[in-house]
Write an enzyme that holds these catalytic residues in place. Structure first.
Site, PDB file in Angstrom:
ATOM      1  N   ASP A 152      29.434 -21.665  27.412  1.00  0.00           N
ATOM      2  CA  ASP A 152      29.341 -20.222  27.626  1.00  0.00           C
ATOM      3  C   ASP A 152      30.666 -19.674  28.157  1.00  0.00           C
ATOM      4  O   ASP A 152      31.085 -18.582  27.790  1.00  0.00           O
ATOM      5  CB  ASP A 152      28.154 -19.849  28.523  1.00  0.00           C
ATOM      6  CG  ASP A 152      28.160 -20.516  29.881  1.00  0.00           C
ATOM      7  OD1 ASP A 152      28.627 -21.659  29.986  1.00  0.00           O
ATOM      8  OD2 ASP A 152      27.673 -19.896  30.845  1.00  0.00           O
ATOM      9  N   ASP A 210      30.021 -13.941  27.039  1.00  0.00           N
ATOM     10  CA  ASP A 210      29.118 -14.688  26.165  1.00  0.00           C
ATOM     11  C   ASP A 210      27.703 -14.470  26.701  1.00  0.00           C
ATOM     12  O   ASP A 210      27.311 -15.077  27.690  1.00  0.00           O
ATOM     13  CB  ASP A 210      29.469 -16.176  26.156  1.00  0.00           C
ATOM     14  CG  ASP A 210      28.565 -16.964  25.225  1.00  0.00           C
ATOM     15  OD1 ASP A 210      28.370 -16.523  24.073  1.00  0.00           O
ATOM     16  OD2 ASP A 210      28.052 -18.009  25.653  1.00  0.00           O
ATOM     17  N   GLU A 270      30.891 -11.257  21.356  1.00  0.00           N
ATOM     18  CA  GLU A 270      30.507 -11.544  19.979  1.00  0.00           C
ATOM     19  C   GLU A 270      29.398 -10.595  19.555  1.00  0.00           C
ATOM     20  O   GLU A 270      28.556 -10.212  20.366  1.00  0.00           O
ATOM     21  CB  GLU A 270      30.005 -12.987  19.836  1.00  0.00           C
ATOM     22  CG  GLU A 270      31.105 -13.991  19.712  1.00  0.00           C
ATOM     23  CD  GLU A 270      30.590 -15.384  19.385  1.00  0.00           C
ATOM     24  OE1 GLU A 270      29.397 -15.539  19.046  1.00  0.00           O
ATOM     25  OE2 GLU A 270      31.394 -16.322  19.478  1.00  0.00           O
TER      26      GLU A 270
END
Length: 160
Positions: free
Chosen positions: A142, A7, A70
């Site tokens: 996170d 992340d 992501e």
């Protein structure tokens, strides 16, 4: 197989190593997780160097096979988006230096693969992580976001 979920953030990059043994994708194990923290009192270059060196050390320590992250999300604040892009760039470079392939997923896909709802709240994602891995989801988002993107990747592999 060891998968790292990442992340990205310039302040606190979350990471999680998940393990799947003998292609048994129903048995996912959390190996380790943490955050790479940088101080906003340091220069951007120093902060990026810390992210690079710590991630490289993590990748080498755990013999990571693949990485997942992501896809980039640009928000309304251009400065925040720029700083996020800096961190992502260093993460991409580090993975490339370590010869680790990266798989990227949209935030909606990650949430949908974990909860069944592409617009789930972070608390719902944490709840499902607890059930999937039989762990307590504590700490910062996170780390849970890193765990979620790694699980999403494992589920994507399992589908094939």
């Amino acid at each position: 197989m060891n998968i790292i979920g990442i992340d990205p953030s310039l302040n606190s990059t979350g990471w999680a190593i998940l393990s799947v043994h003998d292609n048994n994708y129903n048995e996912i194990r959390l190996v380790d997780n943490g955050s790479i923290l940088t101080s906003n009192k340091k220069t951007i270059g120093e902060r990026l160097n810390k992210i690079y060196s710590e991630l490289l050390n993590i990748l080498n320590s755990y013999k990571v096979d693949t990485a997942s992250m992501e896809e980039i999300f640009i928000n309304k604040n251009p400065k925040s988006s720029t700083l996020l892009c800096y961190a992502r760039g260093v993460l991409l470079l580090t993975l490339n230096v370590a010869c680790i392939p990266l798989f990227e997923y949209s935030a909606n896909r990650v949430k949908k693969s974990i909860t069944g709802n592409g617009h789930a709240k972070k608390e719902q994602v944490c709840f499902m992580i607890e059930n999937i891995l039989n762990i307590k989801c504590h700490g910062t988002y996170d780390i849970s976001d890193a765990i979620a993107v790694a699980i999403c990747h494992i589920y994507s592999i399992k589908a094939f």
